[in-house]
Design a protein around this motif. Structure first.
Motif, PDB file in Angstrom:
ATOM      1  N   VAL A  22       0.879  -1.168   0.000  1.00 20.59           N
ATOM      2  CA  VAL A  22       0.000   0.000   0.000  1.00 20.59           C
ATOM      3  C   VAL A  22       0.914   1.215   0.000  1.00 20.59           C
ATOM      4  CG1 VAL A  22      -1.856   1.231   1.175  1.00 20.59           C
ATOM      5  CG2 VAL A  22      -1.736  -1.282   1.310  1.00 20.59           C
ATOM      6  N   VAL A  23       0.909   1.946  -1.105  1.00 23.09           N
ATOM      7  CA  VAL A  23       1.861   3.039  -1.310  1.00 23.09           C
ATOM      8  C   VAL A  23       1.127   4.375  -1.188  1.00 23.09           C
ATOM      9  CG1 VAL A  23       3.533   4.047  -2.904  1.00 23.09           C
ATOM     10  CG2 VAL A  23       3.210   1.566  -2.847  1.00 23.09           C
ATOM     11  N   VAL A  24       1.532   5.189  -0.215  1.00 25.56           N
ATOM     12  CA  VAL A  24       0.858   6.457   0.048  1.00 25.56           C
ATOM     13  C   VAL A  24       1.689   7.607  -0.505  1.00 25.56           C
ATOM     14  CG1 VAL A  24      -0.146   7.956   1.810  1.00 25.56           C
ATOM     15  CG2 VAL A  24      -0.138   5.468   2.144  1.00 25.56           C
ATOM     16  N   VAL A  25       1.060   8.393  -1.360  1.00 21.22           N
ATOM     17  CA  VAL A  25       1.726   9.502  -2.036  1.00 21.22           C
ATOM     18  C   VAL A  25       1.692  10.756  -1.162  1.00 21.22           C
ATOM     19  CG1 VAL A  25       1.621  11.017  -4.055  1.00 21.22           C
ATOM     20  CG2 VAL A  25       1.104   8.578  -4.293  1.00 21.22           C
ATOM     21  N   TYR A  26       2.851  11.398  -0.977  1.00 15.68           N
ATOM     22  CA  TYR A  26       2.877  12.709  -0.322  1.00 15.68           C
ATOM     23  C   TYR A  26       2.461  13.740  -1.364  1.00 15.68           C
ATOM     24  CZ  TYR A  26       4.355  16.296   2.987  1.00 15.68           C
ATOM     25  OH  TYR A  26       4.377  17.344   3.874  1.00 15.68           O
ATOM     26  N   PRO A  27       1.464  14.576  -1.066  1.00 19.18           N
ATOM     27  CA  PRO A  27       0.829  15.390  -2.112  1.00 19.18           C
ATOM     28  C   PRO A  27       1.569  16.664  -2.524  1.00 19.18           C
ATOM     29  CG  PRO A  27      -0.282  15.735  -0.038  1.00 19.18           C
ATOM     30  CD  PRO A  27       0.760  14.685   0.213  1.00 19.18           C
ATOM     31  N   LEU A  28       2.812  16.503  -2.908  1.00 26.58           N
ATOM     32  CA  LEU A  28       3.588  17.579  -3.522  1.00 26.58           C
ATOM     33  C   LEU A  28       4.282  16.991  -4.746  1.00 26.58           C
ATOM     34  CD1 LEU A  28       5.228  19.313  -0.418  1.00 26.58           C
ATOM     35  CD2 LEU A  28       3.269  20.113  -1.741  1.00 26.58           C
ATOM     36  N   GLN A  29       4.352  17.749  -5.829  1.00 24.78           N
ATOM     37  CA  GLN A  29       4.780  17.203  -7.117  1.00 24.78           C
ATOM     38  C   GLN A  29       6.121  16.492  -7.057  1.00 24.78           C
ATOM     39  OE1 GLN A  29       4.636  19.933 -10.381  1.00 24.78           O
ATOM     40  NE2 GLN A  29       5.557  18.503 -11.815  1.00 24.78           N
ATOM     41  N   GLY A  30       7.099  17.080  -6.392  1.00 32.34           N
ATOM     42  CA  GLY A  30       8.411  16.456  -6.327  1.00 32.34           C
ATOM     43  C   GLY A  30       8.421  15.130  -5.600  1.00 32.34           C
ATOM     44  N   HIS A  31       7.363  14.847  -4.848  1.00 31.23           N
ATOM     45  CA  HIS A  31       7.250  13.583  -4.119  1.00 31.23           C
ATOM     46  C   HIS A  31       6.409  12.572  -4.894  1.00 31.23           C
ATOM     47  CE1 HIS A  31       8.752  15.284  -0.185  1.00 31.23           C
ATOM     48  NE2 HIS A  31       8.464  16.384  -0.857  1.00 31.23           N
ATOM     49  N   VAL A  32       5.439  13.060  -5.646  1.00 30.71           N
ATOM     50  CA  VAL A  32       4.509  12.177  -6.358  1.00 30.71           C
ATOM     51  C   VAL A  32       5.230  11.327  -7.396  1.00 30.71           C
ATOM     52  CG1 VAL A  32       2.530  12.114  -7.930  1.00 30.71           C
ATOM     53  CG2 VAL A  32       2.527  13.699  -5.985  1.00 30.71           C
ATOM     54  N   ILE A  33       6.116  11.939  -8.160  1.00 30.40           N
ATOM     55  CA  ILE A  33       6.758  11.233  -9.272  1.00 30.40           C
ATOM     56  C   ILE A  33       7.627  10.057  -8.786  1.00 30.40           C
ATOM     57  CG2 ILE A  33       8.392  11.479 -11.194  1.00 30.40           C
ATOM     58  CD1 ILE A  33       7.231  14.362 -11.516  1.00 30.40           C
ATOM     59  N   PRO A  34       8.525  10.232  -7.800  1.00 29.68           N
ATOM     60  CA  PRO A  34       9.318   9.081  -7.340  1.00 29.68           C
ATOM     61  C   PRO A  34       8.457   7.952  -6.769  1.00 29.68           C
ATOM     62  CG  PRO A  34      10.296  11.124  -6.565  1.00 29.68           C
ATOM     63  CD  PRO A  34       8.959  11.478  -7.139  1.00 29.68           C
ATOM     64  N   VAL A  35       7.385   8.305  -6.046  1.00 31.46           N
ATOM     65  CA  VAL A  35       6.527   7.278  -5.462  1.00 31.46           C
ATOM     66  C   VAL A  35       5.790   6.513  -6.560  1.00 31.46           C
ATOM     67  CG1 VAL A  35       4.481   6.920  -4.023  1.00 31.46           C
ATOM     68  CG2 VAL A  35       6.302   8.415  -3.231  1.00 31.46           C
ATOM     69  N   THR A  36       5.367   7.217  -7.593  1.00 36.86           N
ATOM     70  CA  THR A  36       4.696   6.562  -8.714  1.00 36.86           C
ATOM     71  C   THR A  36       5.640   5.579  -9.402  1.00 36.86           C
ATOM     72  OG1 THR A  36       3.265   8.487  -9.057  1.00 36.86           O
ATOM     73  CG2 THR A  36       3.495   6.952 -10.894  1.00 36.86           C
TER      74      THR A  36
END
Length: 202
Positions: A22-36
């Motif tokens: 279960v992968v939770v994205v931190y809602p700032l653009q610079g964080h979204v891309i690596p998590v994706t």
């Protein structure tokens, strides 16, 4: 756009439960891309992956791509290629149209106090086999370890920023002691990574 989690935790042919992240994205653009990218790599290696994103980030991304947020799914292409990726949308505690860039203190407060409750609801639905499930969340979140413990699942803290930034965080006490970074203890700029790290460590 919550998706039904049928099959999460199902056993493979060998009788062993399929690993579920279960992968939770931190809602700032610079964080979204690596998590994706991490979510897709896990799925490519046989994990069932549930990606938890905020409605606000989903809406912003879809509109930037010129598509209807209501019908857009980040991971439709991954599923079409055979990956087991599910996509969950949750509120960050603020209305989708709320201007987070102009009201960053309220936004940060919401991430600290409201978002965890929505993630907990998702975990309550998707954690079928705790032994085969792990929670992967951005290191910037302060509450995932507590949630993972509550559900009896493993927790992985995922650092999404460059190594240089990690080094700055790790040595913020030296920067402070040598007068390179000041914090008066009264007002913090939570968009400033060093101040955020400093306050979080207090």
């Amino acid at each position: 756009m919550a998706q039904k989690e049928a099959g999460v935790g199902a056993t493979s042919g060998g009788g062993k439960a399929k690993p579920h992240a279960v992968v939770v994205v931190y809602p700032l653009q610079g964080h979204v891309i690596p998590v994706t990218h991490l979510a897709l790599r896990l799925a490519a290696r046989g994990f069932a992956v549930t990606v938890v994103n905020t409605e606000a980030v989903h809406d912003q991304t879809a509109r930037a791509l010129g598509v209807d947020p209501a019908g857009y799914d980040f991971f439709a292409g991954a599923r079409a290629s055979g990956m087991d990726v599910r996509y969950e949308l949750i509120s960050d505690g603020l209305p989708v149209g709320f201007d987070r860039s102009l009201h960053h203190d309220e936004f940060m407060g919401s991430l600290l106090h409201a978002l965890s409750g929505h993630v907990e609801e998702v975990l309550g639905r998707v954690v079928v086999d705790p032994a085969a499930t792990c929670l992967v969340a951005d290191t910037f979140f302060v509450w995932p370890a507590t949630l993972a413990s509550k559900f009896g699942i493993a927790y992985v803290s995922f650092w999404t920023e460059p190594a240089l930034i990690f080094n700055l965080y790790y040595h913020v006490h030296l920067l402070t002691n040598n007068g390179h970074f000041g914090c008066n203890g009264e007002k913090y700029d939570f968009w400033n990574p060093l101040q955020y790290a400093y306050v979080s460590m207090q």
